[in-house]
Motif scaffolding. Sequence first.
Motif, PDB file in Angstrom:
ATOM      1  N   ILE A 149       0.783  -1.231  -0.045  1.00 14.51           N
ATOM      2  CA  ILE A 149       0.070  -0.091  -0.078  1.00 14.51           C
ATOM      3  C   ILE A 149       0.775   1.245   0.010  1.00 14.51           C
ATOM      4  N   ASP A 150       0.553   2.210  -0.928  1.00 11.89           N
ATOM      5  CA  ASP A 150       1.230   3.381  -0.981  1.00 11.89           C
ATOM      6  C   ASP A 150       0.683   4.359   0.283  1.00 11.89           C
ATOM      7  N   ILE A 151       1.842   4.753   1.403  1.00 14.11           N
ATOM      8  CA  ILE A 151       1.239   5.170   2.641  1.00 14.11           C
ATOM      9  C   ILE A 151       1.738   6.866   2.623  1.00 14.11           C
ATOM     10  N   GLY A 152       2.165   6.956   1.210  1.00 13.02           N
ATOM     11  CA  GLY A 152       2.153   8.572   1.058  1.00 13.02           C
ATOM     12  C   GLY A 152       3.672   9.001   1.315  1.00 13.02           C
ATOM     13  N   ASP A 153       3.995  10.293   0.420  1.00  8.69           N
ATOM     14  CA  ASP A 153       5.257  10.827   0.778  1.00  8.69           C
ATOM     15  C   ASP A 153       6.498   9.854  -0.017  1.00  8.69           C
ATOM     16  N   GLY A 154       5.902   8.883  -0.779  1.00 11.05           N
ATOM     17  CA  GLY A 154       7.108   8.180  -1.336  1.00 11.05           C
ATOM     18  C   GLY A 154       7.690   6.882  -0.445  1.00 11.05           C
ATOM     19  N   ALA A 155       6.558   6.719   0.445  1.00 12.75           N
ATOM     20  CA  ALA A 155       6.832   5.180   1.127  1.00 12.75           C
ATOM     21  C   ALA A 155       5.682   4.264   0.757  1.00 12.75           C
ATOM     22  N   LEU A 156       6.121   2.972   0.701  1.00  9.16           N
ATOM     23  CA  LEU A 156       5.373   1.981   0.563  1.00  9.16           C
ATOM     24  C   LEU A 156       5.314   0.893   1.858  1.00  9.16           C
ATOM     25  N   CYS A 157       4.039   0.399   2.001  1.00  8.95           N
ATOM     26  CA  CYS A 157       4.050  -0.481   3.104  1.00  8.95           C
ATOM     27  C   CYS A 157       3.802  -1.749   2.538  1.00  8.95           C
ATOM     28  N   LEU A 158       4.608  -2.727   3.255  1.00 10.55           N
ATOM     29  CA  LEU A 158       4.356  -4.287   2.793  1.00 10.55           C
ATOM     30  C   LEU A 158       3.645  -4.917   4.074  1.00 10.55           C
ATOM     31  N   GLU A 159       2.370  -5.028   4.014  1.00  7.69           N
ATOM     32  CA  GLU A 159       1.369  -5.591   5.057  1.00  7.69           C
ATOM     33  C   GLU A 159       1.471  -7.257   4.770  1.00  7.69           C
ATOM     34  N   LEU A 160       1.663  -8.049   5.731  1.00  9.71           N
ATOM     35  CA  LEU A 160       1.484  -9.283   5.873  1.00  9.71           C
ATOM     36  C   LEU A 160      -0.308  -9.790   6.385  1.00  9.71           C
ATOM     37  N   ARG A 161      -0.684 -10.411   5.555  1.00 12.63           N
ATOM     38  CA  ARG A 161      -2.154 -10.710   5.848  1.00 12.63           C
ATOM     39  C   ARG A 161      -2.623 -12.133   6.175  1.00 12.63           C
ATOM     40  N   THR A 162      -1.718 -12.962   6.459  1.00 11.24           N
ATOM     41  CA  THR A 162      -2.118 -14.212   6.795  1.00 11.24           C
ATOM     42  C   THR A 162      -2.382 -14.263   8.251  1.00 11.24           C
ATOM     43  N   LYS A 163      -2.917 -15.342   8.639  1.00 13.02           N
ATOM     44  CA  LYS A 163      -3.286 -15.330  10.207  1.00 13.02           C
ATOM     45  C   LYS A 163      -2.246 -15.257  10.887  1.00 13.02           C
ATOM     46  N   ALA A 164      -2.283 -14.214  11.936  1.00 11.49           N
ATOM     47  CA  ALA A 164      -0.969 -14.282  12.744  1.00 11.49           C
ATOM     48  C   ALA A 164       0.225 -13.867  12.041  1.00 11.49           C
ATOM     49  N   ALA A 165      -0.066 -13.261  10.869  1.00  7.44           N
ATOM     50  CA  ALA A 165       1.019 -13.009   9.825  1.00  7.44           C
ATOM     51  C   ALA A 165       1.983 -14.035   9.659  1.00  7.44           C
ATOM     52  N   VAL A 166       1.752 -15.334   9.728  1.00  4.86           N
ATOM     53  CA  VAL A 166       2.595 -16.232   9.292  1.00  4.86           C
ATOM     54  C   VAL A 166       3.179 -16.269   8.184  1.00  4.86           C
ATOM     55  N   LEU A 167       4.440 -16.674   7.810  1.00  8.11           N
ATOM     56  CA  LEU A 167       5.149 -16.649   6.643  1.00  8.11           C
ATOM     57  C   LEU A 167       4.982 -18.028   5.819  1.00  8.11           C
ATOM     58  N   THR A 168       4.710 -17.781   4.735  1.00  9.37           N
ATOM     59  CA  THR A 168       4.611 -19.056   3.738  1.00  9.37           C
ATOM     60  C   THR A 168       5.557 -18.988   2.582  1.00  9.37           C
ATOM     61  N   PRO A 169       5.881 -20.045   1.697  1.00 10.65           N
ATOM     62  CA  PRO A 169       6.648 -19.837   0.503  1.00 10.65           C
ATOM     63  C   PRO A 169       5.922 -18.803  -0.176  1.00 10.65           C
TER      64      PRO A 169
END
Length: 785
Positions: free
Chosen positions: A477-497
């Motif tokens: 998501i573009d959070i303004g002023d030239g910054a991008l946000c990477l938002e993890l959206r899995t349950k408990a933000a767990v990592l998957t391949p």
Amino acid sequence: MINANSRTGHIVVFGAGTMGSGIAALMASAGWRVTLLDKDNLAQIAIDKSVKGGVFFLPEQAQRIKPGNVETDLEGAVKDADWVLEAIIEQVDAKRALWSEVVAHAHPSALLSSNTSGLGIEEMSSHLSPDARKRFIGTHFFNPPRPMRLLEVIPTDQTAPAFVEGFNAFAEQRLGKRVVIAKDRPGFITTRIGVLSMMIALNSAIRHGIQPEEADLLLGPLSGRPRSGVFRLADLVGLDISHNILLNQQARLPDDIFVQSLQMPPLWQTLVDSGRLGEKTGAGFYKREGKQIFTLDFVTGDYRPKIEPQLPIDATLAKAPLGDRLITLLGLPDPYGAFMREAFLTPIFYAAWIASEVAYDLPSIDQAMELGFNWQTGPFATLDLLKAAGADLAVSPLSGLTEDEKSAETVSQAIHALLSAATPGFYAVKEGKRYALQMSNEGGIHVELPVRADRISLSELAESGKTVMETEDLRAIDIGDGALCLELRTKAAVLTPRLMQSAFEVIERAEQEFKALVIGNQGNMYSAGFNLKLFLEYIDNNSWNHMEGGLDLLQRLSMRMKYAQVPVVAAVHGYALGGGCEIMLPCACVHAHVESGIGLPEALVGLLPAGGGTTIMTGRATANLQPDEDPLPRLKAYFQTLAMGKRSNNAFEAKRMGFLRECENLCWNIDRLLFEAKTLALALAEAGYQPPPKPQILALGEGGYARLMLEVDWMRSAGQISDHDHLIASKIAGIMTGGNMKSAALVSEDYLHELEREAFVFLCGTEASRARIQAMLETGKPLRN
């Protein structure tokens, strides 16, 4: 004058009870010098109790508090104080008398505040000089003061706005509070609504024969309320305290038909008279004996074993949207339906009736109840949910209460007029802007809610079209002023391949189109780490290539973040554990909320950090050594942290354990976390950020390995750890000292990464590690086998 720049200062706190000592500990943790005054040696006793109870982030923060005696130390303490806060007994006369003495000696610019849950601020300060009254406010901290986010601030008509504005900014930025301005009316917002809500529910449950377990289930998370429900909440608050608050409100609110209609149930009076006041006395509506919990029987007055409630509710209801759940609960067959309509709806109608009396706008009431009493949605947001779900709100607002007929009619008309004005709802969203019903207008006019520059809402940005990239697992998501946000959206933000593969693309987009990248989300936590269930599947299917491939992917992602062409900043909150920690450690900088739990606890599930975590921690342990300094003590501390699977309880501890660097600042207000992380990331970019050079890491070889394992060998011999704990520790020590190297040498990150993967796969091949993973997935608790 206190403001957002007041990073240090001196506060004098009168009253070393639970609230006063808790506020003192909070201020000391925030870096302030504190003087805590009470009678005799009660202040020192309270400080010692706070240290033992873990009230401070770090025990040594208690050293910032100086205990004193109110009778001998008052004058000397307050003369140079920036803030004087009183948290003594909830009696107006006692507070007035203390303030008369304080003002006679306090510094002429000091902020003056009474911490109270509902006594009149004007009433307790009206006898003071005009100058003192300009600096006098009410502060209603919630217990315990450190984790509870809400702070009700109550100015009087004489309080200078500059003092209120400055203090509000300080409380939000330096203490992490969400400030709600309440009017100076008995009970303010939260106590006025919350205590009435609890008393109505208790009366209704007893009258309808609803058992405590049943009432607590119905008025718990199922209906968007906290796990404490109603009877458990009464025990936690204290039956005597709730009783006194009710009596105080009845004395001060003679025209409040809701408050005047409430009566103390005879059963409640019996408990109070017998000294069974709830949690603090060991018995109330519930009683604990050892590990067993007993419940008060309404009929016999005796305690019986606690039961699991059997209600006519489908097991799948808990997964339904809140509005649908509420419709179902309100429509249950009696007596459960009657109880819900009385206990749940009446306090919401009450909030509508007193809204303009206690608050300046509707969102303040919703925020106060959501943060102060842990309601999932405040009264007016709840009414919007009910309307949207098709609820019939034409029921009597005074259901279950004894009321004067004429007064009841007037109250009902006023409430239903407000409900009618809120068509289609109390809140509205138009063209990306949020609106709320203006209380003073009966025509249903909505006013735009102010947008705060220091608040970032990822969901609102996504709704307004700021999404740059989206998959099932993440969103950029573009959070303004030239910054991008990477938002993890899995349950408990767990990592998957799949998630990690997508993250590479997000980093590339950030390098091509933005100045900086922030990794963060607004869920419950930063990331709980790699999906353990997937590892278990790999083990059971002997998919060792897939497992090693997943580890390699996580290591490469870690390095991609570390050497990105734009600064990557991790906005950490909640938990950052295991793989979640391993996508935090390599970032250019970490901005962590003070309450963050951070660590690499893989050893607790029979594994070790193999996503680059062991490598990074080894590098930190051996970096910047002084000439002739023995690297072993530092390496040993990091080794023990990993081998014992330790994690921090807060961000201050995370710094001490090496998960955060000393140069990294901490965020106090979680509402500001993404904003502050974004500001930091952009500052790095504007300052000419360059990715770091690849390091050469000192590995100590066989000699270092032997020295690391000395204490571990002794612990196994003494029976303090199991053979498998010893095996895990040996594998971690092997990585941190370079494998089979005969002597100390400098090695690359890639070299240690290979050792990580090899040791991890080996451990996965043991039955003991598999059992630990299985136990954690099934019970959520570590297995020590």
